[in-house]
Design an enzyme around this catalytic site. Structure first.
Site, PDB file in Angstrom:
ATOM      1  N   LYS A 116      60.238  33.369 -10.967  1.00  0.00           N
ATOM      2  CA  LYS A 116      58.821  33.168 -11.243  1.00  0.00           C
ATOM      3  C   LYS A 116      58.122  32.286 -10.220  1.00  0.00           C
ATOM      4  O   LYS A 116      56.925  32.460  -9.985  1.00  0.00           O
ATOM      5  CB  LYS A 116      58.645  32.633 -12.668  1.00  0.00           C
ATOM      6  CG  LYS A 116      59.070  33.694 -13.698  1.00  0.00           C
ATOM      7  CD  LYS A 116      58.537  33.421 -15.080  1.00  0.00           C
ATOM      8  CE  LYS A 116      59.371  32.374 -15.782  1.00  0.00           C
ATOM      9  NZ  LYS A 116      58.819  32.060 -17.109  1.00  0.00           N
ATOM     10  N   GLU A 200      52.478  24.210 -14.914  1.00  0.00           N
ATOM     11  CA  GLU A 200      51.111  24.705 -14.807  1.00  0.00           C
ATOM     12  C   GLU A 200      50.284  24.259 -16.003  1.00  0.00           C
ATOM     13  O   GLU A 200      50.821  23.806 -17.020  1.00  0.00           O
ATOM     14  CB  GLU A 200      51.075  26.228 -14.603  1.00  0.00           C
ATOM     15  CG  GLU A 200      51.761  27.032 -15.659  1.00  0.00           C
ATOM     16  CD  GLU A 200      51.923  28.516 -15.285  1.00  0.00           C
ATOM     17  OE1 GLU A 200      52.015  28.877 -14.087  1.00  0.00           O
ATOM     18  OE2 GLU A 200      51.969  29.336 -16.216  1.00  0.00           O
ATOM     19  N   HIS A 235      57.699  35.500 -29.640  1.00  0.00           N
ATOM     20  CA  HIS A 235      57.941  36.262 -28.408  1.00  0.00           C
ATOM     21  C   HIS A 235      58.452  37.678 -28.673  1.00  0.00           C
ATOM     22  O   HIS A 235      58.883  38.364 -27.738  1.00  0.00           O
ATOM     23  CB  HIS A 235      58.875  35.513 -27.452  1.00  0.00           C
ATOM     24  CG  HIS A 235      58.371  34.129 -27.132  1.00  0.00           C
ATOM     25  ND1 HIS A 235      57.227  33.916 -26.403  1.00  0.00           N
ATOM     26  CD2 HIS A 235      58.807  32.905 -27.498  1.00  0.00           C
ATOM     27  CE1 HIS A 235      57.010  32.621 -26.319  1.00  0.00           C
ATOM     28  NE2 HIS A 235      57.950  31.978 -26.975  1.00  0.00           N
ATOM     29  N   ARG A 293      61.042  46.495 -15.073  1.00  0.00           N
ATOM     30  CA  ARG A 293      61.731  47.531 -15.854  1.00  0.00           C
ATOM     31  C   ARG A 293      60.688  48.371 -16.591  1.00  0.00           C
ATOM     32  O   ARG A 293      59.514  48.016 -16.617  1.00  0.00           O
ATOM     33  CB  ARG A 293      62.626  46.854 -16.899  1.00  0.00           C
ATOM     34  CG  ARG A 293      61.808  45.959 -17.837  1.00  0.00           C
ATOM     35  CD  ARG A 293      62.547  45.507 -19.072  1.00  0.00           C
ATOM     36  NE  ARG A 293      61.621  44.936 -20.043  1.00  0.00           N
ATOM     37  CZ  ARG A 293      61.210  43.680 -20.061  1.00  0.00           C
ATOM     38  NH1 ARG A 293      61.640  42.830 -19.149  1.00  0.00           N
ATOM     39  NH2 ARG A 293      60.357  43.260 -20.981  1.00  0.00           N
TER      40      ARG A 293
HETATM   41  C1  MV4 Z   1      51.992  30.102 -21.016  1.00  0.00           C
HETATM   42  C2  MV4 Z   1      51.251  29.812 -22.183  1.00  0.00           C
HETATM   43  C3  MV4 Z   1      50.132  29.022 -22.046  1.00  0.00           C
HETATM   44  N1  MV4 Z   1      49.779  28.522 -20.840  1.00  0.00           N
HETATM   45  N2  MV4 Z   1      51.611  29.597 -19.836  1.00  0.00           N
HETATM   46  C4  MV4 Z   1      55.525  32.467 -23.196  1.00  0.00           C
HETATM   47  C5  MV4 Z   1      56.480  33.468 -22.644  1.00  0.00           C
HETATM   48  C6  MV4 Z   1      56.333  33.452 -21.169  1.00  0.00           C
HETATM   49  N3  MV4 Z   1      56.225  34.793 -20.709  1.00  0.00           N
HETATM   50  C7  MV4 Z   1      55.112  32.667 -20.898  1.00  0.00           C
HETATM   51  N4  MV4 Z   1      54.633  32.148 -22.143  1.00  0.00           N
HETATM   52  C8  MV4 Z   1      53.512  31.398 -22.218  1.00  0.00           C
HETATM   53  N5  MV4 Z   1      53.070  30.876 -21.046  1.00  0.00           N
HETATM   54  C9  MV4 Z   1      50.527  28.800 -19.764  1.00  0.00           C
HETATM   55  N6  MV4 Z   1      50.178  28.279 -18.572  1.00  0.00           N
HETATM   56  C10 MV4 Z   1      51.661  30.361 -23.387  1.00  0.00           C
HETATM   57  C11 MV4 Z   1      52.805  31.162 -23.418  1.00  0.00           C
HETATM   58  C12 MV4 Z   1      53.134  31.733 -24.703  1.00  0.00           C
HETATM   59  C13 MV4 Z   1      53.056  33.110 -24.924  1.00  0.00           C
HETATM   60  C14 MV4 Z   1      52.720  33.997 -23.925  1.00  0.00           C
HETATM   61  C15 MV4 Z   1      52.668  35.347 -24.153  1.00  0.00           C
HETATM   62  C16 MV4 Z   1      52.935  35.841 -25.422  1.00  0.00           C
HETATM   63  C17 MV4 Z   1      53.271  34.983 -26.416  1.00  0.00           C
HETATM   64  C18 MV4 Z   1      53.348  33.619 -26.190  1.00  0.00           C
HETATM   65  C19 MV4 Z   1      53.667  32.759 -27.234  1.00  0.00           C
HETATM   66  C20 MV4 Z   1      53.738  31.423 -27.011  1.00  0.00           C
HETATM   67  C21 MV4 Z   1      53.476  30.902 -25.744  1.00  0.00           C
END
Ligand code: MV4
Length: 451
Positions: A116, A200, A235, A293
């Site tokens: 990432k 971030e 998730h 994928r």
């Molecule tokens: C974040 C965020 C808020 N702010 N990044 C969760 C999984 C990973 N793919 C990244 N995630 C998140 N990153 C920033 N800068 C909140 C999440 C997140 C989230 C993102 C997508 C779908 C569900 C989620 C559930 C909790 C937190």
């Protein structure tokens, strides 16, 4: 074109890939664990090979057993599906060294986008919107505190090798950040063997929007518009739809073009998904990560674009050019997918393995069911609990919701509990119908909090 391919997966996605290959005149080889002897993918394939005992570590993740099956069956290529080995660059490399085509991106592109921090660096160079934060990996607490104060709390510490929410810590002040940095680093080291983390700005209320891209080995990359996957719990996505109900045309075009720039810069080919968070206050999007994928929710994109993503993956893996240009892709109508899981939402989503005494799928106009299940099938306890996907297409979002409600009402699974009643409740929720939800909506609703 390939003569014969092996499908290194199980369940509905193995069935989906076999169906695509069969229509293309390609022979299929299924692999299965002893727990999956009676699975539909074993029945549908031209040939099947048992690769080990029930635990996936000894079967669907067993690279030596899968390569041995591929050599014995003399296949040209392996499709990894999703999960298991799909994003394992080492597996792709083993395939390459055995002269078996990996139906996915190059080892190099998987490396560049799977990490990432390196993905975010390519994004920054190519004007793909990212969250403000650290330039690269963070190694010491003092730099972390400096960056956090610059971008402003709250911030999130993320593992560079992570994904799907593992190895993340949110911090609201310096003290929490210092301990979060240690925890995230240790967790990442233990889980991925790589303790690299970055920081971030944390966005509290967001929607999850992701752009489907597909490219060939001749440098062509096209996007297939976006999906909205905001309706999730821990998730695990529950409902996905296309297009995103809150994106306006200009923002949508800009977002999708940025995803194409990122993938072109990484030399990407095959199907991929660029994930973003959308801030509903101003509709701005920020890059999260890239999934290298085919995804569970690819059917909603297929229904609005008419592109068969799995067939296209197979064609480009064989070296063919994409048979379409960006301007040929005209999204049509609205599609929704509900994941049907053998879980009991009333018991904290406890898995419900066991015999499907009754299983009758929905049907009729605009309804698609991607499943490996049938009446009399026994859901094994060893794998994820998804027993199928119900996908509908209609002209408008409103009509797609009505069609999904109709189809959910037809679907019969007994005696094991499923997420069908939960879907019926979510789809009739006024906030969902209005498009007024964020990624915490389902958890808030289930906790009983006023949402
Ligand atoms: C974040 C965020 C808020 N702010 N990044 C969760 C999984 C990973 N793919 C990244 N995630 C998140 N990153 C920033 N800068 C909140 C999440 C997140 C989230 C993102 C997508 C779908 C569900 C989620 C559930 C909790 C937190």
């Amino acid at each position: 074109m390939f003569t014969r391919i092996l499908i290194a997966n199980r369940g509905e996605i193995a069935v989906r890939i076999i169906r695509a290959a069969r229509e293309m005149g390609i022979e299929t080889v299924a692999v299965y664990s002893v727990a999956d002897r009676d699975s539909m993918h074993v029945r549908l394939a031209d040939r099947s090979v048992c690769i080990g005992p029930a635990p996936s570590s000894q079967s669907y993740l067993n690279i030596a057993a899968i390569i041995a099956a591929a050599e014995v069956a003399n296949v040209d290529a392996i499709h990894p599906g999703y999960g298991f080995l799909a994003e394992n660059a080492h597996f792709a490399e083993v395939c390459r060294s055995c002269k078996i085509e990996f139906i996915g991106p190059s080892v190099e592109a998987m490396g560049l986008l799977g990490d990432k921090v390196s993905c975010k660096q390519i994004a920054l160079k190519n004007k793909v919107p990212t969250f403000p934060g650290s330039k690269g990996k963070i190694t010491d607490e003092e730099t972390a505190v400096k960056v956090a104060r610059e971008v402003g709390y709250p911030v999130i510490v993320k593992a560079s090798a992570g994904g799907g929410g593992r190895g993340m810590r949110v911090a609201h002040n310096d003290i929490a950040l210092r301990s979060g940095l240690k925890q995230a680093t240790q967790e990442a080291e233990a889980a991925f063997g790589d303790g690299s983390v970055y920081i971030e700005k944390f966005l509290e209320h967001a929607r999850h929007v992701e752009v489907q891209v597909i490219g060939d080995q001749h440098g062509n990359v096209v996007h297939l518009y976006e999906r909205d996957c905001t309706m999730q719990r821990r998730h695990q996505k529950l409902i996905e739809e296309a297009p995103c109900p809150v994106l306006r045309r200009d923002d949508r075009e800009a977002l999708c073009r940025s995803a194409v720039r990122l993938c072109k810069a990484a030399g990407y080919y095959s199907a991929g998904t660029v994930e973003f968070l959308l801030d509903p206050r101003d509709n701005r999007c920020y890059l999260l990560e890239v999934n290298t994928r085919v995804q569970v929710e690819h059917p909603v994109t297929e229904l609005i674009t008419g592109v068969d993503i799995v067939k296209t993956q197979i064609r480009v893996a064989a070296g063919e050019k994409l048979g379409f240009k960006q301007s040929d892709i005209r999204p049509n109508g609205h599609a929704i997918e509900c994941r049907i899981n053998a879980e009991d939402p009333d018991r904290n989503f406890a898995p419900q393995p066991g015999l499907l005494e009754r299983y009758t799928a929905a049907g009729g106009p605009g309804v698609r069911v991607d499943s490996h299940c049938y009446a009399g099938y026994r859901v094994p306890p060893n794998y994820d609990s998804m027993i199928g996907k119900l996908i509908v297409h209609s002209d408008t979002r409103e009509n797609a919701i009505a069609r999904m409600q109709r189809a959910l009402g037809e679907f019969e699974v007994a005696p094991i509990k499923t997420t069908i009643p939960l879907h019926q409740r979510l789809l009739s929720n006024a906030k969902f119908v209005r498009g007024d939800v964020d990624i915490h909506f389902v958890e808030r609703l289930l906790s009983g909090a006023a949402s």
